[in-house]
Design an enzyme around this catalytic site. Structure first.
Site, PDB file in Angstrom:
ATOM      1  N   SER A 239       0.847  -1.186   0.000  1.00 27.26           N
ATOM      2  CA  SER A 239       0.000   0.000   0.000  1.00 27.26           C
ATOM      3  C   SER A 239       0.886   1.240   0.000  1.00 27.26           C
ATOM      4  CB  SER A 239      -0.895   0.012   1.236  1.00 27.26           C
ATOM      5  OG  SER A 239      -0.111   0.322   2.368  1.00 27.26           O
ATOM      6  N   LYS A 240       0.239   2.378  -0.080  1.00 29.70           N
ATOM      7  CA  LYS A 240       0.937   3.671  -0.127  1.00 29.70           C
ATOM      8  C   LYS A 240       1.961   3.835   1.002  1.00 29.70           C
ATOM      9  CE  LYS A 240      -1.339   6.420  -3.241  1.00 29.70           C
ATOM     10  NZ  LYS A 240      -0.705   5.601  -4.273  1.00 29.70           N
ATOM     11  N   ARG A 241       1.681   3.219   2.145  1.00 30.78           N
ATOM     12  CA  ARG A 241       2.611   3.332   3.274  1.00 30.78           C
ATOM     13  C   ARG A 241       4.002   2.852   2.911  1.00 30.78           C
ATOM     14  NH1 ARG A 241       2.108  -0.373   6.869  1.00 30.78           N
ATOM     15  NH2 ARG A 241       0.648  -1.640   5.656  1.00 30.78           N
ATOM     16  N   HIS A 242       4.058   1.859   2.001  1.00 29.07           N
ATOM     17  CA  HIS A 242       5.349   1.254   1.662  1.00 29.07           C
ATOM     18  C   HIS A 242       6.141   2.084   0.653  1.00 29.07           C
ATOM     19  CE1 HIS A 242       2.897  -2.309   2.940  1.00 29.07           C
ATOM     20  NE2 HIS A 242       3.970  -2.458   3.681  1.00 29.07           N
ATOM     21  N   THR A 245       3.045   3.009  -5.480  1.00 31.69           N
ATOM     22  CA  THR A 245       2.270   1.822  -5.839  1.00 31.69           C
ATOM     23  C   THR A 245       1.690   1.931  -7.241  1.00 31.69           C
ATOM     24  OG1 THR A 245       0.336   2.785  -4.792  1.00 31.69           O
ATOM     25  CG2 THR A 245       1.580   1.182  -3.491  1.00 31.69           C
TER      26      THR A 245
END
Ligand code: GLU
Length: 455
Positions: A239-242, A245
């Site tokens: 997800s965007k946290r990583h 994307t």
């Protein structure tokens, strides 16, 4: 003829996980001399948008992935989905269900209270339609087998099976006449003559119900290959946290399409220890037997490494165009001169842009470390050096020789000359090799920059 498809729901731009699925479908078709198709699953009218369709197609085009036929739009096929539901009804493999939403809710609540999974209880499966309540529009449900097991021999997951008692009679056509998603997918895949359904393993559980529709229609099933999803470094769904994307984010961050493809193909697929693969090599080597069952993890550092490899392989002219598309103020000729040296160390196009900004002007303000190199002594040295450079041919070999003999004549190491010089020319302590840096700037600019700091 092998035919695969990529079936995105147009609810956003092209996600890296979707690109991965599209790539595997495309490579498998190409490898086997088959065809790759696209079906836009736009039946969620709330969330589907035409601009998302264009974004997905543009993302695929940027990656170089094109379908062999015009995309099929699922929404346009609703009459056909209903027609197949009617066929199932006529053959007795489906039946009308007049349960009201209230009855279905009560059914679910009862099951839950009794500790059973909330399933349709088959109320109308064998009930006489003559008992149908007036004024209620019926849904059509599949008459799914109650005995035995539904078995799928998945090309990646191996044999997966479920007891038919675990599956209830799913709705294929809602009371408003619209098809349900699982039914539509089967009808479309059948009509599109898809031979291999390659998709994320989050769809694995759907496959049993879809297999039942194929079986009850008397259609042969396609092969299924459920590919593990891509996770973030911490093992949770990407997800965007990583990090980035969307394929457009990777493009904007300066990754080359061939590098992204190369990185993606190695997520969940392998062939010996091959790491760096061109698209032609991928097509030659890709097959489903190389797809593993473990979830893969997105490793941004490794993507950077792979991108660096492809930057070094890329034509300088192309990289110049990419850099100038992002920074038109940088002179094309100077950029072309420095590109071979610059691309040696860069991992993204953005790093190339940053690394070539000195061609326009030295960093301003200067990096503190660079400013620290410009002592009174080194300024005097640079002034003297300028006198030598006026006489020097501005080609890397000649410049290198001139700097070396200047250093030697002054009892200095090359670095003691090159570092203050680099500071003066670029305002930084790092740049491509000093001779290449000077050659790209040209004599006029080099002498002007030295004078600007020396005085
Ligand atoms: N539209 C589905 C998705 O975007 C794909 C379904 C399938 O491949 O069968 O996840």
């Amino acid at each position: 003829m092998i035919r695969t498809r990529f079936a995105p729901s147009p609810t956003g731009t092209l996600h890296i996980g979707s690109a991965h699925t599209a790539l595997f479908n495309w490579l498998f078709a190409r490898h086997h001399g088959g065809q790759f198709l696209i079906r836009i699953e736009d039946t969620d009218r709330e969330r589907s948008r035409p601009e998302h369709v264009s974004a997905i197609m543009d993302g695929l085009a940027w990656l170089g992935i094109f379908p062999d036929e015009a995309p099929v739009f699922q929404l346009t096929r609703q009459a056909r989905h209903a027609e197949v539901a009617m066929e199932l009804l006529a053959s007795g493999h489906a039946y009308r269900c007049w349960c009201t939403p209230e009855e279905l809710t009560a059914m679910r609540e009862k099951a839950r209270a009794e500790g059973r999974p909330p399933r349709y209880d088959g109320t109308w499966r064998d009930r006489d339609p003559a008992e149908a309540p007036a004024g209620v529009a019926p849904a059509i449900r599949l008459r799914a087998p109650r005995e035995g097991r539904t078995i799928v021999d998945d090309l990646v997951q191996g044999r997966v099976e479920v007891a038919n008692t675990e599956l209830d009679d799913m709705i294929i056509l809602r009371s408003d006449g619209t098809p349900t998603y699982l039914h539509a997918v089967v009808v479309d895949d059948h009509d599109m003559r898809i031979t291999h359904v390659i998709r994320g393993d989050d769809h694995l559980t759907n496959t049993f119900r879809q297999a039942q529709v194929y079986d009850l229609m008397g259609w042969s099933r396609p092969e299924f290959a459920h590919v593990p999803l891509i996770h973030g470094a911490d093992g949770t769904k990407l997800s965007k946290r990583h990090g980035a994307t969307s394929v457009f984010e990777f493009r904007d961050q300066g990754y080359l399409p061939e590098a992204l493809l190369n990185y993606l193909v190695r997520l969940g697929w392998g062939h010996g220890d091959a790491e760096i693969l061109s698209v032609e090599e991928m097509i030659a080597l890709f097959d489903l037997d190389g797809v593993g069952r473990a979830a893969s993890r997105m490793d941004y550092a490794k993507l950077g490494h792979v991108n660096g490899v492809w930057l070094r392989r890329a034509e300088d002219e192309r990289l110049v165009a990419e850099v100038r598309a992002r920074a038109p103020e940088i002179d094309a000729q100077k950029l072309l001169a420095i590109m071979p040296a610059l691309k040696e160390r860069a991992r993204t196009l953005l790093e190339l842009v940053e690394g070539s900004r000195f061609l326009v002007a030295p960093a301003s303000p200067m990096e503190a470390k660079a400013a620290g190199l410009l002592t009174g002594e080194s300024r005097a040295m640079l002034q003297e050096l300028a006198g030598v450079l006026v006489e020097t041919d501005f080609a890397p070999g000649a410049l290198d020789a001139a700097l070396r003999s200047f250093a030697e004549a002054n009892g200095k190491k090359l670095g003691d000359v090159a570092q203050p010089l680099r500071a003066a020319l670029t305002g930084r302590t790092t740049s491509p090799p000093i001779d290449a840096t000077m050659a790209a700037l040209g004599p006029g600019e080099v002498l002007a920059r030295i004078r600007a700091v020396a005085n």
